[in-house]
Write an enzyme that holds these catalytic residues in place. Structure first.
Site, short mmCIF file in Angstrom:
data_model
loop_
_atom_site.label_atom_id
_atom_site.label_comp_id
_atom_site.label_asym_id
_atom_site.label_seq_id
_atom_site.Cartn_x
_atom_site.Cartn_y
_atom_site.Cartn_z
N LYS A 268 0.84 -1.19 0.00
CA LYS A 268 0.00 0.00 0.00
C LYS A 268 0.88 1.24 0.00
O LYS A 268 1.87 1.32 0.73
CB LYS A 268 -0.90 0.01 1.25
CG LYS A 268 -2.29 -0.53 1.01
CD LYS A 268 -3.20 -0.22 2.18
CE LYS A 268 -4.64 -0.42 1.81
NZ LYS A 268 -5.57 -0.01 2.86
N GLU A 353 -20.84 -6.47 7.54
CA GLU A 353 -21.92 -5.79 8.25
C GLU A 353 -22.97 -6.76 8.76
O GLU A 353 -23.53 -6.58 9.85
CB GLU A 353 -22.58 -4.76 7.32
CG GLU A 353 -21.70 -3.56 6.98
CD GLU A 353 -20.78 -3.80 5.80
OE1 GLU A 353 -20.04 -2.88 5.43
OE2 GLU A 353 -20.80 -4.93 5.24
N ARG A 381 -26.55 -2.79 4.04
CA ARG A 381 -26.08 -4.12 3.66
C ARG A 381 -26.54 -5.19 4.66
O ARG A 381 -26.53 -6.38 4.35
CB ARG A 381 -24.54 -4.12 3.58
CG ARG A 381 -23.99 -3.30 2.43
CD ARG A 381 -22.51 -3.01 2.59
NE ARG A 381 -21.69 -4.20 2.62
CZ ARG A 381 -20.99 -4.65 1.58
NH1 ARG A 381 -21.04 -4.04 0.42
NH2 ARG A 381 -20.23 -5.73 1.70
#
Length: 605
Positions: A268, A353, A381
């Site tokens: 990253k 979620e 969600r």
């Protein structure tokens, strides 16, 4: 379009550096997702080199890592408009370019999309191959494994590139594993493996058994066993910044005509030293100075997120039965402070979620008081789990929705505008919203003490109101008449909408009644009936959609109570998805700036 197929490795590497510099240049000015994008440059260049974007579905998950793809597909010059109103989206968007196969602002959809695309391609008899680039964070959601389960069974041809940029899936174990992984990424090994499988089909059972055991013993010290056990081909890990290795590996995967997982490992923030590594602060950034890395964001009042986080720390210190969860957004929701201070009571369950809600439902059943802290857009969600696992049992659980209302530059997939509508249709829900910092704290105290399912929302950034009205203790189903007037007009605000209503009042010095609804479920029947006796026109202010929103809820209330002489006009959002851009410009495009609202009201009174 930039044609990468005729470039040699040296030129491809030079192109990667130009792409990385362009991303840094624009994101440092506009803000956006930084570290994941500059970490995925070589992956995306190699994808474009090996596969054909003009016919192969390129699917990104989450597509906030698709900036290099945008630059390669005709958007280099216009890239300066990234995330600006009327400009390029920060996510893939088919309306923007035919090279963008699907909208992907939420995570973990890519493998399902690849499966569906592969089915369609097979039925049409076309020579196309779905290619999905999925970040390792997206692998934490259950939808991925539902898709992998079917893919492993039905064997639809596709290539799934796993961008492992945090080593969160697996690590190579020592030098032997690294060597084996390098071999397994090669074409020779894949051909050998196919030959062995054919040979085994002709061997006696005892010999075949021993050969398979030998192969399995090798696989056990490589990271791909999970995928291979699901029936998928696995190649990797591959260095995600080595173009030669990536191109060779992608060519091997393409030639296999099977579902293949290519496991790549990237860094990253690659190429911008300040962002390299595990730094959540460099994932999504506001404008910053490239030289120093310092944010150039102007100072602003304390955000609702900060207020929520600090007060929840205070409450959790006092009330030992408070627990909490977030889904991959500990910094964005302020839950990082809670996780650090109370690691045994607060959790980040990654992009899951549904699991977050159901696990907290069980904790509520066991006598705890959970706070489920998730952005409004992501809470939807877990809609089924909210109904099935929390509301049917009427458990003591609080759904705290950050980023409610327009969130600006992230656009359609992230605007937090539907939560009022979908929570209101569920039985056993109590729905309320604070108007300012102090009332947010009061709403949290109410949520802790109230038995049942709570849904509270608060905006991105600071509240519009500060200390104009004294915050009072929340009482179930009680609103507040903040400004009384002899006027026949009432401004009814909900949550941050109270601040908008007050701003309109002050802008034109309007003599009207101002109501803070506080609760939309249950409504304050006494207050509303009294208001209906004294006024004839109600203007509704709420950062939510009209369909199922506050205006429709109040219209239903008037009908139920046989009150027919009130005119209602709602300044909620009309029935369309809301584009990205600076919040003020988005509101103006919707006709909802303070000046536009004021002009409408003055012309209709």
């Amino acid at each position: 379009m930039i044609d990468v197929k005729n470039l040699d490795i040296k030129d491809l590497n030079g192109l990667c550096e130009k792409i990385r510099a362009r991303i840094l240049e624009v994101v440092s000015k506009n803000g956006g997702h930084l570290s994941s994008n500059i970490g995925a440059v070589e992956l995306i260049v190699a994808m474009h080199y090996v596969f054909d974007v003009s016919k192969d579905p390129f699917i990104f998950d989450v597509s906030h890592q698709s900036y290099a793809h945008k630059l390669l597909t005709g958007r280099w010059e216009n890239f300066d408009s990234l995330r600006k109103f009327g400009g390029i989206s920060g996510f893939s968007k088919p309306k923007e370019s035919s090279a963008d196969y699907f909208v992907a602002g939420h995570s973990s959809t890519s493998i399902s999309l690849a499966v569906g695309a592969a089915k369609a391609i097979g039925l049409k008899g076309e020579d196309r191959l779905p290619v999905a680039l999925i970040g390792d964070g997206s692998m934490s959601a259950g939808m991925v494994y539902e898709a992998l389960n079917e893919l492993g069974d039905r064997k639809y041809p596709c290539v799934i590139i796993l961008n492992d940029n945090e080593m969160s899936i697996s690590k190579p174990i020592g030098a032997i594993s690294k060597y084996l992984s390098h071999i397994m990424a090669g074409e020779a090994y894949q051909k050998f493996k196919s030959g062995v499988e054919k040979l085994l089909s002709y061997m006696p059972d005892s010999a075949a058994y021993m050969a398979r055991r030998a192969e399995e013993s090798i696989r056990l010290i490589t990271p791909g066993i999970l995928f291979e056990e699901l029936g998928l081909e696995y190649i990797g890990p591959v260095n995600g910044h080595n173009l030669e290795d990536l191109i060779a590996t992608f060519k091997t995967a393409k030639a296999m005509k099977k579902p293949v997982i290519v496991h790549t490992q990237t860094l990253k923030g690659k190429g911008y030293e300040k962002a390299e590594g595990h730094f959540a602060s460099w994932h999504g950034v506001s404008p910053f100075d490239l030289e120093s890395g310092e944010s150039i964001k102007k100072p602003s009042p304390k955000s609702a997120t900060q207020i929520f986080s600090e007060h929840l720390v205070k409450m959790a210190s006092e009330y030992k039965d408070i627990v909490g969860v977030t889904a991959a957004m500990p910094t964005g929701t302020g839950m990082d402070l809670l996780i650090e201070k109370f690691p045994d009571r607060f959790w980040d369950v990654a992009i899951a979620e549904q699991h977050a809600v159901t696990s907290m439902a069980a904790m509520a059943k066991e006598g705890f008081r959970p706070f489920v802290v998730i952005y409004s857009t992501f809470m939807q969600r877990a809609f089924d789990q909210i109904i099935h696992d929390a509301c049917i049992l009427n458990l003591n659980i609080t759904f705290a929705m950050d980023r409610a209302g327009i969130v600006g530059e992230d656009g359609e997939t992230h605007q937090g505008v539907f939560d009022i509508s979908y929570f209101n249709l569920i039985p056993n829900t109590t729905i309320f919203a604070p108007r300012c910092a102090k009332s947010l704290e009061a709403s949290m105290e109410f949520a802790y003490a109230h038995n049942g399912v709570n849904a509270l929302r608060y905006p991105r950034g600071a509240f519009l109101l500060s200390s104009e009205f004294e915050a009072t203790k929340f009482q179930l189903g009680r609103g507040e008449w903040l400004v009384k007037s002899s006027s026949q007009v009432a401004f009814i605000g909900y949550g941050n909408g109270v601040g908008r209503a007050y701003a309109v009042m002050k802008a034109k010095n309007l003599d009207v009644n101002l109501i803070d609804l506080v609760f939309v479920k249950p409504l304050d029947k006494d207050l509303l009936i009294e208001l209906a006796k004294n006024t004839k026109k109600w203007y509704i202010f709420s950062d939510s959609v009209k369909r199922g929103g506050v205006g429709e809820i109040l219209s239903g209330f008037l009908q139920d109570n046989k009150i027919y002489n009130i005119q209602i006009y709602s300044f909620e959002y009309k029935d369309e998805f809301i584009t990205h851009g600076q919040m003020a410009l988005v509101e103006e495009s919707l006709g909802l700036s303070i000046e536009q609202i004021s002009s409408y009201i003055l012309s209709n009174n």
